[in-house]
Design an enzyme around this catalytic site. Structure first.
Site, PDB file in Angstrom:
ATOM      1  N   ARG A  10      -7.490  35.690 -27.684  1.00 52.13           N
ATOM      2  CA  ARG A  10      -7.123  34.882 -26.358  1.00 52.13           C
ATOM      3  C   ARG A  10      -5.804  34.540 -26.385  1.00 52.13           C
ATOM      4  NH1 ARG A  10      -7.860  28.843 -25.007  1.00 52.13           N
ATOM      5  NH2 ARG A  10      -7.359  29.165 -22.655  1.00 52.13           N
ATOM      6  N   ARG A  67     -19.692  12.908 -16.558  1.00 50.59           N
ATOM      7  CA  ARG A  67     -20.853  12.143 -16.651  1.00 50.59           C
ATOM      8  C   ARG A  67     -20.822  10.827 -16.976  1.00 50.59           C
ATOM      9  NH1 ARG A  67     -22.582  16.380 -21.514  1.00 50.59           N
ATOM     10  NH2 ARG A  67     -19.978  16.014 -21.589  1.00 50.59           N
ATOM     11  N   GLY A 107     -13.856  22.450 -15.022  1.00 47.30           N
ATOM     12  CA  GLY A 107     -14.284  21.965 -16.487  1.00 47.30           C
ATOM     13  C   GLY A 107     -13.343  20.468 -16.739  1.00 47.30           C
ATOM     14  N   HIS A 131      -6.800  30.056 -16.620  1.00 52.38           N
ATOM     15  CA  HIS A 131      -8.225  30.454 -16.752  1.00 52.38           C
ATOM     16  C   HIS A 131      -8.552  31.744 -15.873  1.00 52.38           C
ATOM     17  CE1 HIS A 131      -8.967  25.742 -15.829  1.00 52.38           C
ATOM     18  NE2 HIS A 131      -9.143  26.045 -17.134  1.00 52.38           N
ATOM     19  N   GLU A 140     -15.934  33.383 -21.249  1.00 55.39           N
ATOM     20  CA  GLU A 140     -14.631  34.157 -21.571  1.00 55.39           C
ATOM     21  C   GLU A 140     -14.653  35.102 -22.788  1.00 55.39           C
ATOM     22  OE1 GLU A 140     -13.429  30.163 -20.826  1.00 55.39           O
ATOM     23  OE2 GLU A 140     -11.738  30.532 -20.003  1.00 55.39           O
ATOM     24  N   ASN A 172     -10.178  32.779 -30.728  1.00 51.29           N
ATOM     25  CA  ASN A 172      -9.524  31.945 -29.830  1.00 51.29           C
ATOM     26  C   ASN A 172      -8.776  30.968 -30.669  1.00 51.29           C
ATOM     27  OD1 ASN A 172      -8.470  29.900 -28.001  1.00 51.29           O
ATOM     28  ND2 ASN A 172     -10.364  29.600 -26.926  1.00 51.29           N
ATOM     29  N   GLY A 189     -10.270  21.150 -17.400  1.00 54.88           N
ATOM     30  CA  GLY A 189      -9.198  21.397 -16.731  1.00 54.88           C
ATOM     31  C   GLY A 189      -9.978  22.091 -15.454  1.00 54.88           C
ATOM     32  N   ARG A 248      -5.338  15.461 -15.707  1.00 59.40           N
ATOM     33  CA  ARG A 248      -4.423  16.026 -15.165  1.00 59.40           C
ATOM     34  C   ARG A 248      -4.423  15.454 -13.750  1.00 59.40           C
ATOM     35  NH1 ARG A 248      -5.459  21.447 -17.322  1.00 59.40           N
ATOM     36  NH2 ARG A 248      -4.419  21.395 -19.324  1.00 59.40           N
TER      37      ARG A 248
END
Ligand code: ADP
Length: 373
Positions: free
Chosen positions: A86, A280, A205, A175, A360, A10, A207, A236
């Site tokens: 990826r 958190r 997550g 995703h 993933e 990745n 995102g 976002r």
């Protein structure tokens, strides 16, 4: 018993994450077992003093680490059967994993305008591997590929059709590898074929996105032309009225580029709470009575519930709802809040709820092996 080692890469703009898997097969090649041998990270690529000036050097360091490590059992780099990369954006070209050739590389390059921050870094990793290991088969696995099965009515926006024709301005979704993996796992846990199930997968997550999976195919997903659409995320904004962009540009006297930064990096949980993008920290502040932290939590869960409800309608029912990624896997209170609201109208005896750790890299290894075996 045959063994095959698959390297998963990745490659990001300043880091390369990797995992090496051992794939064991007997004569029945469909029944393969995957063992993680090692994983690692090359960081700060291109930064002064890091000693790694570019991706080629980063891949070289990674390959040296692999051969030096006892865990990998590699006597030489030729022991690596294939490399799975990826790639964030495959546009409309890639609905499946692709064996990398010069033509595939050129098509991934064509998708750069759709993912200017990600695809160049993914390509840099591919090209470095191609140079350093020219004999090894390489495969590209696209984040967007799983969503290429979306029907037209789900991916076309309510804009003049010519923009879709001219620029491919449409919903792509992201995703995909994660949604695909957890949908498979849910089917395995249900002991039913994925092809006979209606599943809603929630990747929550930093995102966040939700996907409606019908008979193994993605039929709708919350992220869109870019990852900005859909749920409220760490930074976002998710769905907003597009007219707010024009309004803001005028009121704040800022450029479109600055607004893009606001929508991607200063909004979502961070923007609403004014505290953090980290769930958190937001929960801790909410417990201490911080109004905007509580509000961020309420908006976050409300939006998820609304999307799941709409995907139950899109699927004409649902057999399972899956939660995954940092928040989905670890935040029990948030899951419960969402589920409690849903079970006011869903039959809790018929709809299974799963928490499944996303993987993933394993999915990339599996898809790579299937393509090269
Ligand atoms: P990314 O999209 O960056 O991969 P993650 O899947 O790691 O993000 O999710 C990060 C989010 O998960 C953060 O909001 C974080 O607060 C939340 N989270 C909650 N509990 C945990 C945990 N135990 N470990 C990691 N992240 C957690």
């Amino acid at each position: 018993m045959r063994h095959c080692k698959i390297l998963v890469i990745n490659s990001g703009s300043s880091s390369i994450k990797y995992r090496l898997f051992d794939v064991r097969t007997n004569n029945n090649k469909h029944d393969a077992h995957y063992d993680l041998l090692t994983k690692g990270l090359i960081e700060k690529i291109g930064q002064q003093g890091s000693g790694v000036s570019d991706h080629k050097q980063g891949i070289q360091v990674l390959l040296n680490q692999l051969v030096a490590s006892r865990e990998t059992g590699l006597s030489s780099l030729n022991d690596i059967c294939a490399i799975g990369h990826r790639v964030v954006h495959g546009g409309v070209t890639f609905g499946h994993p692709a064996l990398i050739t010069d033509e595939v590389i050129s098509k991934i390059r064509d998708c750069i305008e759709l993912a200017p921050l990600h695809n160049p870094a993914n390509l840099a990793g591919i090209e470095a591997c191609k140079e350093l290991l020219p004999q090894t088969k390489q495969v590209a696995i696209f984040d967007t590929a799983f969503h290429q099965t979306l029907p037209e009515h789900a991916y076309i926006y309510g804009l003049p059709y010519e923009y879709y024709e001219k620029y491919n301005l449409r919903k792509f979704g992201f995703h995909g590898t994660s949604h695909h993996y957890v949908a498979h796992e849910a089917a395995r846990l249900l002991k039913k074929p994925l092809k006979k199930l209606k599943i809603i997968t929630c990747h929550l997550g930093n995102g966040c996105s939700i996907t409606a999976v019908k008979n193994g195919k993605s039929v709708d997903t919350s992220m869109g032309f870019t990852p900005l659409e859909g749920l409220v995320m760490g930074t976002r904004c998710g769905d907003i009225d597009p007219a707010s962009v024009i309004f803001l540009a005028d009121k704040e006297n800022i450029s479109l580029e600055q607004i893009d930064k606001v929508l991607n990096y200063k909004s979502g949980l961070k923007g609403i709470s004014g505290i953090s993008n980290d769930m958190r920290e937001i929960k801790q502040a909410a417990r201490q009575g911080h109004h905007r932290a509580k509000l961020a939590l309420d908006i976050f869960t409300y939006r998820i519930k609304k999307y799941i409800g709409s995907y139950v309608a899109a699927l004409d029912g649902v057999d399972a709802i899956v939660f995954t990624a940092g928040i989905g896997e670890n935040e029990k209170d948030i899951r419960q809040k969402i589920i409690k609201g849903l079970f006011n109208f869903l039959n809790r005896k018929k709809v299974k709820v799963f928490v499944i750790a996303t993987n993933e890299e394993l999915m990339i290894a599996k898809q790579t092996f299937h393509l090269v075996k």
